[in-house]
Motif scaffolding. Structure first.
Motif, PDB file in Angstrom:
ATOM      1  N   LEU A  20      49.057  95.604  23.084  1.00 24.01           N
ATOM      2  CA  LEU A  20      48.647  95.504  21.678  1.00 24.01           C
ATOM      3  C   LEU A  20      48.180  94.104  21.308  1.00 24.01           C
ATOM      4  O   LEU A  20      47.552  93.921  20.263  1.00 24.01           O
ATOM      5  CB  LEU A  20      49.798  95.906  20.760  1.00 24.01           C
ATOM      6  N   VAL A  24      45.295  93.436  18.221  1.00 22.63           N
ATOM      7  CA  VAL A  24      45.910  92.834  17.037  1.00 22.63           C
ATOM      8  C   VAL A  24      45.428  91.395  16.868  1.00 22.63           C
ATOM      9  O   VAL A  24      45.168  90.932  15.750  1.00 22.63           O
ATOM     10  CB  VAL A  24      47.449  92.888  17.127  1.00 22.63           C
ATOM     11  N   SER A  28      43.361  89.568  13.667  1.00 22.00           N
ATOM     12  CA  SER A  28      43.674  88.279  13.046  1.00 22.00           C
ATOM     13  C   SER A  28      42.472  87.344  13.058  1.00 22.00           C
ATOM     14  O   SER A  28      42.141  86.720  12.038  1.00 22.00           O
ATOM     15  CB  SER A  28      44.855  87.634  13.780  1.00 22.00           C
ATOM     16  N   SER A  57      44.067  99.472  17.943  1.00 17.35           N
ATOM     17  CA  SER A  57      45.504  99.262  17.739  1.00 17.35           C
ATOM     18  C   SER A  57      46.200 100.579  17.418  1.00 17.35           C
ATOM     19  O   SER A  57      47.266 100.889  17.969  1.00 17.35           O
ATOM     20  CB  SER A  57      45.743  98.257  16.605  1.00 17.35           C
TER      21      SER A  57
END
Length: 213
Positions: A20, A24, A28, A57
């Motif tokens: 992940l 992820v 960001s 995700s």
């Protein structure tokens, strides 16, 4: 191979977090770019990247929920279409792997589905240069038989994963990379089943036989 449930759960969590981290992290980074970007076309591109990362995700979380977790939202029998959708989504994010399905049943027990998903994950990991993933499952004489075949220009298969699948890996050598294979071996052993591995330079064949209780 004997490993404590706590150690195995910890290693599976490590594997989940590892997988992940990339999508992820992209979320960001995309949000940071979006905050500073003023050009409309570039902002639209940022939104597209954010959407792709969010989907990746979510796809991974749904996959690992059933492959690693208790999957409390499912009954003891799970429609094979659920497993197919999870693997297709995971392979779709790769873009270089095509998946072929051969099912002789409409539903499988939860241990069989978890086994199928984890063998598919191992097969996908082995296709570092892309290729095809063939997945089949059927019930014969009271036993569920599962076969996953990964074929491509180059198969990257760590021998320790094969050892973990066959129960020959020492618990001290277990890692987040081999934990899914160790879980498959324990699932099979718990119902008196077995797992087989055959690997060549261009193909990897994983099989499991799980007797019905």
């Amino acid at each position: 191979m004997t490993v404590s449930p706590i150690d195995l759960a910890s290693l599976l969590c490590s594997r989940l977090c590892h997988d992940l981290l990339s999508p992820v992290g992209a979320l960001s980074n995309g949000l940071e770019l979006l905050a500073d970007e003023k050009d409309p076309e570039m902002r639209q591109r940022c939104f597209e990247l954010l959407e792709q990362s969010a989907k990746a995700s979510a796809d991974k979380l749904k996959f690992f929920r059933l492959a690693f977790g208790a999957a409390g939202g499912f009954g003891e029998q799970i429609a094979v279409g659920e497993a197919r959708a999870l693997v297709d989504a995971l392979a779709g994010s790769n873009g270089r792997v095509s998946v072929n399905w051969m099912f002789g049943v409409d539903a499988l027990g939860k241990p069989a589905v978890k086994t199928l998903l984890n063998l598919a994950l191992i097969g996908l990991d082995a296709l570092v240069r892309g290729g095809t993933l063939d997945i089949g499952a059927e019930v014969l004489d009271g036993s569920t038989e599962i076969v996953v075949r990964a074929a491509g220009q180059r198969i990257a298969f760590d021998p320790t994963i094969g050892q973990a699948l066959e129960g020959k890996l020492a618990s001290t050598e277990l890692s987040s990379r081999t934990a899914p294979a160790a879980m498959v071996q324990q699932l099979a052993a718990a119902v008196g089943g077995s797992v087989q591995v055959h690997v060549t330079a261009e193909s990897l064949v994983l099989g499991a036989v799980l007797p019905s209780n």
